[in-house]
Enzyme design. Sequence first.
Site, PDB file in Angstrom:
ATOM      1  N   ASP A  13      41.483  10.760  -4.530  1.00 44.94           N
ATOM      2  CA  ASP A  13      42.276  11.944  -4.179  1.00 44.94           C
ATOM      3  C   ASP A  13      42.424  12.917  -5.344  1.00 44.94           C
ATOM      4  O   ASP A  13      43.434  13.619  -5.473  1.00 44.94           O
ATOM      5  CB  ASP A  13      43.665  11.530  -3.652  1.00 44.94           C
ATOM      6  CG  ASP A  13      43.547  10.566  -2.489  1.00 44.94           C
ATOM      7  OD1 ASP A  13      42.635  10.746  -1.672  1.00 44.94           O
ATOM      8  OD2 ASP A  13      44.363   9.629  -2.410  1.00 44.94           O
ATOM      9  N   LYS A  16      37.965  15.794  -4.970  1.00 41.90           N
ATOM     10  CA  LYS A  16      36.491  15.774  -4.924  1.00 41.90           C
ATOM     11  C   LYS A  16      35.970  16.681  -3.817  1.00 41.90           C
ATOM     12  O   LYS A  16      34.964  17.357  -3.977  1.00 41.90           O
ATOM     13  CB  LYS A  16      36.000  14.335  -4.664  1.00 41.90           C
ATOM     14  CG  LYS A  16      36.397  13.349  -5.750  1.00 41.90           C
ATOM     15  CD  LYS A  16      35.952  11.945  -5.419  1.00 41.90           C
ATOM     16  CE  LYS A  16      36.709  11.317  -4.256  1.00 41.90           C
ATOM     17  NZ  LYS A  16      38.137  11.043  -4.521  1.00 41.90           N
ATOM     18  N   GLY A  40      39.486  10.560   2.449  1.00 41.08           N
ATOM     19  CA  GLY A  40      40.143  11.692   3.093  1.00 41.08           C
ATOM     20  C   GLY A  40      40.085  12.864   2.134  1.00 41.08           C
ATOM     21  O   GLY A  40      40.601  12.784   1.024  1.00 41.08           O
ATOM     22  N   HIS A  41      39.377  13.899   2.548  1.00 38.09           N
ATOM     23  CA  HIS A  41      39.219  15.069   1.675  1.00 38.09           C
ATOM     24  C   HIS A  41      39.827  16.273   2.387  1.00 38.09           C
ATOM     25  O   HIS A  41      39.406  16.604   3.487  1.00 38.09           O
ATOM     26  CB  HIS A  41      37.752  15.346   1.392  1.00 38.09           C
ATOM     27  CG  HIS A  41      36.985  14.149   0.900  1.00 38.09           C
ATOM     28  ND1 HIS A  41      37.349  13.468  -0.235  1.00 38.09           N
ATOM     29  CD2 HIS A  41      35.891  13.516   1.394  1.00 38.09           C
ATOM     30  CE1 HIS A  41      36.497  12.467  -0.422  1.00 38.09           C
ATOM     31  NE2 HIS A  41      35.615  12.463   0.553  1.00 38.09           N
ATOM     32  N   GLN A 223      36.246   7.705  -2.805  1.00 38.86           N
ATOM     33  CA  GLN A 223      37.082   6.870  -3.679  1.00 38.86           C
ATOM     34  C   GLN A 223      36.855   7.253  -5.153  1.00 38.86           C
ATOM     35  O   GLN A 223      36.615   8.403  -5.425  1.00 38.86           O
ATOM     36  CB  GLN A 223      36.848   5.373  -3.435  1.00 38.86           C
ATOM     37  CG  GLN A 223      37.255   4.905  -2.044  1.00 38.86           C
ATOM     38  CD  GLN A 223      36.284   5.329  -0.969  1.00 38.86           C
ATOM     39  OE1 GLN A 223      35.100   5.070  -1.060  1.00 38.86           O
ATOM     40  NE2 GLN A 223      36.765   5.967   0.068  1.00 38.86           N
TER      41      GLN A 223
HETATM   42  P1  GDP Z   1      39.653  13.933  -2.554  1.00 41.91           P
HETATM   43  O1  GDP Z   1      39.820  12.733  -1.692  1.00 41.91           O
HETATM   44  O2  GDP Z   1      39.277  13.625  -3.941  1.00 41.91           O
HETATM   45  O3  GDP Z   1      38.731  14.947  -1.920  1.00 41.91           O
HETATM   46  O4  GDP Z   1      41.090  14.617  -2.647  1.00 41.91           O
HETATM   47  P2  GDP Z   1      42.162  14.853  -1.437  1.00 41.91           P
HETATM   48  O5  GDP Z   1      41.656  15.943  -0.570  1.00 41.91           O
HETATM   49  O6  GDP Z   1      42.493  13.548  -0.804  1.00 41.91           O
HETATM   50  O7  GDP Z   1      43.438  15.268  -2.267  1.00 41.91           O
HETATM   51  C1  GDP Z   1      43.424  16.378  -3.082  1.00 41.91           C
HETATM   52  C2  GDP Z   1      44.463  17.399  -2.550  1.00 41.91           C
HETATM   53  O8  GDP Z   1      44.713  18.348  -3.545  1.00 41.91           O
HETATM   54  C3  GDP Z   1      43.981  18.179  -1.344  1.00 41.91           C
HETATM   55  O9  GDP Z   1      45.088  18.420  -0.522  1.00 41.91           O
HETATM   56  C4  GDP Z   1      43.451  19.471  -1.942  1.00 41.91           C
HETATM   57  O10 GDP Z   1      43.549  20.578  -1.049  1.00 41.91           O
HETATM   58  C5  GDP Z   1      44.377  19.653  -3.094  1.00 41.91           C
HETATM   59  N1  GDP Z   1      43.796  20.321  -4.277  1.00 41.91           N
HETATM   60  C6  GDP Z   1      42.548  20.197  -4.807  1.00 41.91           C
HETATM   61  N2  GDP Z   1      42.455  20.885  -5.951  1.00 41.91           N
HETATM   62  C7  GDP Z   1      43.675  21.445  -6.166  1.00 41.91           C
HETATM   63  C8  GDP Z   1      44.247  22.245  -7.210  1.00 41.91           C
HETATM   64  O11 GDP Z   1      43.601  22.565  -8.209  1.00 41.91           O
HETATM   65  N3  GDP Z   1      45.568  22.602  -7.058  1.00 41.91           N
HETATM   66  C9  GDP Z   1      46.322  22.239  -5.990  1.00 41.91           C
HETATM   67  N4  GDP Z   1      47.585  22.616  -5.926  1.00 41.91           N
HETATM   68  N5  GDP Z   1      45.819  21.486  -4.992  1.00 41.91           N
HETATM   69  C10 GDP Z   1      44.529  21.098  -5.086  1.00 41.91           C
HETATM   70  P1  IMO Z   2      39.189   9.390  -1.331  1.00 43.10           P
HETATM   71  O1  IMO Z   2      37.692   9.479  -1.118  1.00 43.10           O
HETATM   72  C1  IMO Z   2      42.603   6.908  -2.442  1.00 43.10           C
HETATM   73  C2  IMO Z   2      42.300   2.644  -1.526  1.00 43.10           C
HETATM   74  C3  IMO Z   2      43.224   2.082  -0.479  1.00 43.10           C
HETATM   75  C4  IMO Z   2      43.381   0.660  -0.985  1.00 43.10           C
HETATM   76  C5  IMO Z   2      41.995   0.349  -1.534  1.00 43.10           C
HETATM   77  C6  IMO Z   2      41.116  -0.431  -0.575  1.00 43.10           C
HETATM   78  O2  IMO Z   2      39.976  10.248  -0.418  1.00 43.10           O
HETATM   79  O3  IMO Z   2      39.524   9.556  -2.773  1.00 43.10           O
HETATM   80  P2  IMO Z   2      39.811   0.234   1.633  1.00 43.10           P
HETATM   81  O4  IMO Z   2      40.315   0.745   2.961  1.00 43.10           O
HETATM   82  O5  IMO Z   2      38.818   1.116   0.974  1.00 43.10           O
HETATM   83  O6  IMO Z   2      39.331  -1.197   1.719  1.00 43.10           O
HETATM   84  O7  IMO Z   2      41.130   0.170   0.701  1.00 43.10           O
HETATM   85  O8  IMO Z   2      41.383   1.592  -1.829  1.00 43.10           O
HETATM   86  N1  IMO Z   2      41.485   3.800  -1.079  1.00 43.10           N
HETATM   87  C7  IMO Z   2      41.704   5.065  -1.456  1.00 43.10           C
HETATM   88  N2  IMO Z   2      42.686   5.592  -2.217  1.00 43.10           N
HETATM   89  N3  IMO Z   2      41.616   7.702  -1.966  1.00 43.10           N
HETATM   90  C8  IMO Z   2      40.611   7.186  -1.216  1.00 43.10           C
HETATM   91  O9  IMO Z   2      39.532   7.899  -0.849  1.00 43.10           O
HETATM   92  C9  IMO Z   2      40.646   5.811  -0.898  1.00 43.10           C
HETATM   93  N4  IMO Z   2      39.849   4.984  -0.189  1.00 43.10           N
HETATM   94  C10 IMO Z   2      40.368   3.759  -0.315  1.00 43.10           C
HETATM   95  O10 IMO Z   2      44.441   2.785  -0.439  1.00 43.10           O
HETATM   96  O11 IMO Z   2      44.277   0.647  -2.077  1.00 43.10           O
HETATM   97 MG    MG Z   3      41.296  11.764  -0.585  1.00 51.74          MG
END
Ligand code: GDP
Ligand code: IMO
Ligand code: MG
Length: 427
Positions: A13, A16, A40-41, A223
């Site tokens: 998270d 990416k 989850g992105h 991840q």
């Molecule tokens: P990922 O799984 O690595 O793609 O990240 P997620 O989407 O799960 O979580 C990142 C969150 O931060 C998302 O809600 C993005 O919209 C938000 N985000 C990404 N870059 C920035 C930033 O530079 N500033 C802020 N405030 N939010 C950001």
């Molecule tokens: P993105 O791509 C954050 C964590 C779960 C759990 C562990 C194992 O959005 O960064 P799993 O279901 O993969 O067997 O769970 O990994 N986990 C993540 N945490 N971001 C993710 O994906 C994750 N995908 C799995 O919370 O601790």
């Molecule tokens: Mg994510």
Amino acid sequence: MPAIVVLGAQWGDEGKGKATDLLGGQVDYVVKYNGGNNAGHTIVVDGEKYALHLLPSGILSPGVVPVIGNGVVVDLGVLFGEIDAISARGVDTSKLLVSGNAHVITSYHTTIDKVGERFLGDAKIGTTGRGIGPAYADKISRVGVRVQDLFDEKILRQKVEGALDQKNQLLVKAFNRKALSVDAVVDELLEHTERLRPMVADTSLLLAQALDRREVVLLEGGQATMLDVDHGSYPFVTSSNPTAGGACTGSGIPPTRLDRVVAIVKAYTTRVGSGPFPTELTDQVGERLRANGGEFGTTTGRPRRCGWYDAVVARYAARINGVTDFVLTKLDVLTGFETIPVCVGYRVGDTVYDEMPMSQTDFHHAVPVYEEFPGWDEDITAARSLDDLPKNARNYVEAVEAMTSVPISVVGVGPGRDESIVVRSLV
Ligand code: GDP
Ligand code: IMO
Ligand code: MG
């Protein structure tokens, strides 16, 4: 010609999806190489919010061919659900390709994931419950079902029979669940076959040919480094290799063809699920980071655990992945904190570590050694160059950059595609 890896440096998270989407206009292919719909992105384009799980983040860029690589585990119901939802919003999904070697997540994988977690009790991993671990376990145990198996019903039936022989014992005798019928599982899988057929390809060959034509291939990791089954905080990890090596095995692109490894790192740290997290803040400061950063899971909605930036983790990620560039995200979330501590080492008993401790026990007991930096109050979301940042924000960026000796090439100052400071182009 360029194959670029984009991966997470921390526990996921990091942003990416946004970083991949930002590069979308400059690349030809975006390949998801590991994980599945545990990812989850959240991506924000022109104020519109998209939540992607199984689809590569490149899907939002019109010129890009999105590819689900062989290293991914695919839940077909989720795949088509996501395609339908995003198509309904006007996104073209017609170019999507799926590797014939990718493994399939079936209903018994999700059942075993959820029930298995319940049986672990306090020792649970806190998985996303999407069947990821059991599907990868079957892959490694050589009883998995691959995408290509769906096109030969006889083989598919044999494989499902073989898998269920064991699974039903587990479900009935250990987990007190009903046995699954081979027919039901085969039917569940065949339901999607015809729709899937035109998307299935020898993606490793196509990507090699694309690189020969000097097209740009971006390999997108789900991840992150600390969730890597080999290099992360085992057993509190996912079941795949999000690290740079996984980009090769999960796509079929050899290491000699990678020339850039971009690691996404948040300006603080978050983690979802169980496991050690040295800089975690369980107090109101952690709450404030969570509220400011909107730190709730895109996949499960769980509140993310929050803490300060950990330079030991960043250095480790730089080393394990051979990182060439960092993207420092969510700097704007730190606005308003009077001082911002950064973890520069761990104290375990009388020992101070500035590298990741080898032993898991030490990592569990690691107490962060902090260096404090003065904060800033100015809104930085409109900054588009480092010069636009207040002095203290710029100092913070330069300080964390110096701690890894890898350049920070992009700084995120907001969730929108354009809310970024691009110091150095990534393509
Ligand atoms: P990922 O799984 O690595 O793609 O990240 P997620 O989407 O799960 O979580 C990142 C969150 O931060 C998302 O809600 C993005 O919209 C938000 N985000 C990404 N870059 C920035 C930033 O530079 N500033 C802020 N405030 N939010 C950001
Ligand atoms: P993105 O791509 C954050 C964590 C779960 C759990 C562990 C194992 O959005 O960064 P799993 O279901 O993969 O067997 O769970 O990994 N986990 C993540 N945490 N971001 C993710 O994906 C994750 N995908 C799995 O919370 O601790
Ligand atoms: Mg994510």
